[in-house]
Design an enzyme around this catalytic site. Structure first.
Site, PDB file in Angstrom:
ATOM      1  N   GLN A 155       0.949  -1.095   0.089  1.00 51.33           N
ATOM      2  CA  GLN A 155       0.066   0.013   0.085  1.00 51.33           C
ATOM      3  C   GLN A 155       0.835   1.026   0.067  1.00 51.33           C
ATOM      4  O   GLN A 155       1.509   1.463   1.009  1.00 51.33           O
ATOM      5  CB  GLN A 155      -0.849  -0.071   1.184  1.00 51.33           C
ATOM      6  N   GLY A 156       0.692   2.173  -1.252  1.00 48.68           N
ATOM      7  CA  GLY A 156       1.522   3.301  -1.135  1.00 48.68           C
ATOM      8  C   GLY A 156       0.880   4.606  -0.834  1.00 48.68           C
ATOM      9  O   GLY A 156       0.402   5.293  -1.816  1.00 48.68           O
ATOM     10  N   TYR A 157       0.612   4.709   0.445  1.00 48.93           N
ATOM     11  CA  TYR A 157      -0.072   5.828   0.856  1.00 48.93           C
ATOM     12  C   TYR A 157       0.940   6.905   1.618  1.00 48.93           C
ATOM     13  O   TYR A 157       1.072   7.887   1.059  1.00 48.93           O
ATOM     14  CB  TYR A 157      -1.003   5.447   2.002  1.00 48.93           C
ATOM     15  N   GLU A 208     -10.210  -2.132   5.719  1.00 49.00           N
ATOM     16  CA  GLU A 208      -9.178  -2.524   6.501  1.00 49.00           C
ATOM     17  C   GLU A 208      -9.588  -2.616   7.968  1.00 49.00           C
ATOM     18  O   GLU A 208      -9.055  -3.459   8.443  1.00 49.00           O
ATOM     19  CB  GLU A 208      -8.113  -1.717   6.456  1.00 49.00           C
ATOM     20  N   SER A 247      -3.264   7.854  12.068  1.00 45.05           N
ATOM     21  CA  SER A 247      -2.959   7.730  13.241  1.00 45.05           C
ATOM     22  C   SER A 247      -4.055   8.152  14.113  1.00 45.05           C
ATOM     23  O   SER A 247      -5.138   8.606  13.859  1.00 45.05           O
ATOM     24  CB  SER A 247      -1.938   8.992  13.303  1.00 45.05           C
ATOM     25  N   GLU A 267      -4.342  10.400  16.340  1.00 47.23           N
ATOM     26  CA  GLU A 267      -5.023  11.749  16.338  1.00 47.23           C
ATOM     27  C   GLU A 267      -5.912  12.212  15.259  1.00 47.23           C
ATOM     28  O   GLU A 267      -6.836  12.817  15.496  1.00 47.23           O
ATOM     29  CB  GLU A 267      -3.826  12.904  16.292  1.00 47.23           C
TER      30      GLU A 267
END
Length: 361
Positions: free
Chosen positions: A118-120, A236, A344, A346
């Site tokens: 996964q290229g995020y 996911e 994340s 946050e």
């Protein structure tokens, strides 16, 4: 459903034998290096017997998926190596891919013949994914990609990567992004492993320097990448989470069995037990819904819980927790990463505040 549960349980018991018996409990976050080739053979064995792609449309009901993941975890079957392709890209292509894309990619994902990453995230766009700067330009029928991704799990063994890239020059934030399917084995792609606190290197940096993919390898329309990427994150956080929770319960039970008769530690263990049941109830309640911001609650809950469990394990075990080979030490070291990858904590709180609770910015 009990008949199906018995079928899964009996199949796992009959097949986790021989070389596969040695794989029980191996793999997973922070431990992806463990018996990778053998676990790949196990994944292909599952595929040959029809136990992959259960979450794809028309495959298995939600209840059957829940049963499979629970029994898989209870059997201590090894962590899957194809989770990114099967659990993330597969459902995304089922929902948004063209007929040609589904015909090209889904059979090989199901059969575990092609692995995905996964290229995020990028060095300047981790938690703030909308700030990605990797760019792709359409030149003579091919997307030409330039940029850098980071924290790319299993990129060093992947055949393909789904990449979030900026395809509209001058666009900002969520606009002008596209979701591209990019082959990894080509000039113009360099993968550099990142050594982690655990001493392993399942995360990677990936550099794109003129890498290419075909024009038709864009999922959705160019510019719709943000919508597609968020849908992938929703997948996911779906039914497979119940399997993780069974594994979490096993970790917790091991700690309870080793805990001293200390009232403070017993109180923390009780709270962890209660929180795990709340997590399961929430996951069951949200199964089957369209991926949306509510999935952030699930992600926030499990990542924080597992991090606290790692900290609790160190306190329960005391000095013994520092010895090499202690599996709870790996949980303690790696679980901090779980509060970052996949969005994340946050950012998840921001999403919940604005999109679920309707609070002002």
């Amino acid at each position: 459903m009990e008949h199906f549960r018995r079928e899964v349980r009996e199949w796992l018991s009959a097949n986790l034998v021989g070389e596969f018996a040695e794989l029980r409990g191996l793999g997973g976050p922070g431990r992806e290096h463990e018996a990778f080739e053998q676990r790949l053979r196990w994944d292909r064995h599952l595929a040959a017997h029809g136990w992959t792609a259960l979450s794809w449309p028309g495959e298995r009901t939600i209840d059957e998926q829940v049963v499979f993941h629970e029994e898989y975890a209870r059997a201590q079957a090894p962590a899957r190596v194809n989770v990114v392709g099967e659990g993330l890209l597969g459902p995304t292509l089922c929902a948004f891919g063209t007929p040609e894309q589904r015909k090209r990619f889904l059979p090989k994902i199901r059969a575990v013949e092609e692995l995905w990453c996964q290229g995020y995230s990028e060095p300047g766009a981790g938690s703030d994914l909308a700030s990605v700067s990797t760019r792709a330009e359409l030149v003579n029928g091919r997307w030409v990609i330039t940029g850098q991704k980071i924290w790319t799990s299993l990129a060093h063994v992947a055949d393909w990567c789904f990449v979030l890239a900026r395809t509209e020059p001058g666009s900002r934030r969520h606009h002008g992004l596209s979701y591209l399917l990019v082959p990894m084995g080509q000039p113009g792609i360099e993968v550099r492993p990142i050594r982690q606190l655990t001493g392993t290197s399942e995360f990677n940096e990936v550099f794109f320097d003129g890498a290419v993919t075909a024009e038709e390898n864009v999922v959705g329309k160019p510019g719709e990448g943000w919508k597609i990427a968020m849908a992938t994150l929703g997948f996911e956080r779906g039914v497979a989470m119940l399997g993780h929770q069974v594994a979490f319960r096993r970790e917790l039970d091991e700690l309870i069995a080793q805990a001293p008769d200390d009232p403070i530690l017993q109180d923390r263990l009780t709270r962890a037990w209660l929180d795990l049941h709340v997590m399961r109830s929430h996951t069951l309640r949200t199964l089957g819904a369209e991926p949306g911001p509510e999935a952030s609650v699930t992600k926030l809950f499990w990542s924080g819980w597992h991090k606290r469990l790692g900290e609790l394990a160190m306190d329960v075990l005391g000095p013994a927790s520092m010895l090499d080979g202690n599996p709870h030490q790996a949980t303690f070291l790696f679980s901090r990463a779980e509060t970052i990858y996949g969005g994340s904590d946050e950012v998840q709180r921001e999403i919940i505040a604005h999109r679920v609770l309707g609070l002002p910015r």
